[in-house]
Enzyme design. Structure first.
Site, PDB file in Angstrom:
ATOM      1  N   GLU A 135     -26.236-107.436  15.846  1.00 15.35           N
ATOM      2  CA  GLU A 135     -25.990-108.657  15.082  1.00 15.35           C
ATOM      3  C   GLU A 135     -24.508-109.020  14.979  1.00 15.35           C
ATOM      4  O   GLU A 135     -24.110-109.830  14.151  1.00 15.35           O
ATOM      5  CB  GLU A 135     -26.582-108.506  13.677  1.00 15.35           C
ATOM      6  CG  GLU A 135     -28.094-108.357  13.667  1.00 15.35           C
ATOM      7  CD  GLU A 135     -28.646-108.263  12.262  1.00 15.35           C
ATOM      8  OE1 GLU A 135     -28.844-109.312  11.626  1.00 15.35           O
ATOM      9  OE2 GLU A 135     -28.877-107.131  11.799  1.00 15.35           O
ATOM     10  N   SER A 177     -32.380-109.523  12.560  1.00 12.92           N
ATOM     11  CA  SER A 177     -32.496-110.658  13.484  1.00 12.92           C
ATOM     12  C   SER A 177     -33.621-110.463  14.495  1.00 12.92           C
ATOM     13  O   SER A 177     -33.573-111.011  15.595  1.00 12.92           O
ATOM     14  CB  SER A 177     -31.175-110.912  14.218  1.00 12.92           C
ATOM     15  OG  SER A 177     -30.212-111.425  13.345  1.00 12.92           O
ATOM     16  N   SER A 221     -27.709-121.513   7.408  1.00 11.55           N
ATOM     17  CA  SER A 221     -28.614-120.368   7.300  1.00 11.55           C
ATOM     18  C   SER A 221     -29.660-120.614   6.223  1.00 11.55           C
ATOM     19  O   SER A 221     -29.500-121.466   5.346  1.00 11.55           O
ATOM     20  CB  SER A 221     -27.820-119.091   6.993  1.00 11.55           C
ATOM     21  OG  SER A 221     -26.890-118.810   8.013  1.00 11.55           O
TER      22      SER A 221
END
Length: 323
Positions: free
Chosen positions: A15, A158, A291
């Site tokens: 990530e 993720s 986000s």
């Protein structure tokens, strides 16, 4: 008096790039709110850098050179997702340096990033989880196939290494993929339901509250490719009846408290006909303005810049044991 915030991004995991985007956005938001901001980046190789300048030739030497910047800061904002960051590693460093940290401490980070440990905590407080089992990478090739399963590395974010397996051949392949990210692997039965996320924030006075839930609309398994292509449509607030909204909100708050989270966290569920089933929790979710968590709080009337400023205002000393 202007407060000096040190934002740490990057990290030694898959990530890394996502973290860089979060850290850059956090820094910009803090500057717009009048904070003095410094930034450090942890490379994929573990070497710390000030901007593009490595602070040493080895991870240990660069960390030693980074400590004076930690010392000068009033608050440290670790924006490193996943292992060696979100898992409590940086919170532990702040605890040793006696510096307030924006976000969860060592205990919440370490448990929250571990999907198996999180399942155990969730079950203890009455939150349903998918049936599953813990597998060690050394046992790959010796797992019996029962039904459609989702295979996940225990500590990766993720959706890296997450694969759907519908037969024994796919299961073997999925286990090999997951083992590239973690020695411990979670094999869970597939849960069919709406994918709902709840953002929870702990304020400076210790109170915590949940933003309006968000729904993710995607066909099939939500994997890394779908996340990074931006092909997942999200609705916020999610179209939920009051009973469903209350159930997912209460479950999110209960898990946030049980883990001992601080700052902000995202708690993700599958909403089934029988109620919510926990998917995962992120104690340092993606934190750009686009986000999911910032979008949830924006709907609640808290702008991205104000959300980041509140996280700094609520920063605490991450001491695990009272003195």
């Amino acid at each position: 008096m202007t407060r000096h915030v040190l934002v740490i991004g990057g990290g030694q995991n898959a990530e890394h790039a996502v973290s860089l985007r979060s850290a850059a956005a956090i820094g910009d938001a803090l500057r717009s709110e009048g904070f003095e901001v410094s930034a450090l980046t942890i490379g994929r190789d573990g070497i710390w850098a000030d901007g593009r300048r490595p602070l040493g030739r080895s991870a240990a030497a660069s960390l030693a050179a980074a400590l004076p910047l930690v010392e000068r800061a009033d608050v440290v904002f670790p924006a490193v997702h996943g292992p060696c960051g979100e898992d409590g590693t940086l919170a532990a460093l702040c605890a040793l340096a006696q510096k307030p940290v924006a976000g969860s401490g060592l205990r919440a980070g370490a448990i929250g990033v571990d999907k198996w440990a999180t399942k155990l905590v969730a079950k203890a407080v009455g939150i349903r989880t998918a049936p599953g089992r813990l597998v060690h990478a050394a046992d790959v090739g010796e797992i019996d196939f029962e039904t459609d399963v989702v295979v996940k590395p225990v500590s990766a974010g993720s959706s890296y290494g997450v694969t759907l397996a519908r037969d024994a051949v796919q299961l073997d392949e999925a286990l090999i993929i997951a083992s590239r990210y973690d020695e411990q692997i979670l094999v869970e039965h597939v849960v069919h339901g709406r994918e709902i996320a709840v953002g929870v924030l702990r304020e400076a006075d210790g109170s915590r509250w949940a933003a309006p839930p968000l729904e993710m609309h995607a066909t099939g398994l939500v994997d890394t490719a779908k996340k990074h292509r931006g092909s997942i449509r999200c609705t916020v607030p999610a179209s939920l009846g009051s009973a469903d909204r209350d159930m997912v909100t209460e479950a999110a708050l209960a898990l946030f408290d049980a883990l001992g989270c601080a700052g902000v966290a995202s708690v993700d569920f599958f909403l089934t006909e029988d109620g919510p089933v926990l998917n995962e929790v992120n104690t340092m979710p993606g934190m750009t303005a686009e986000s999911r968590v910032p979008r949830m709080f924006a709907v609640a009337g808290v702008s991205y810049e104000k959300l980041i400023a509140r996280l700094v205002g609520a920063a605490t000393m991450p001491t695990a044991v009272p003195l």
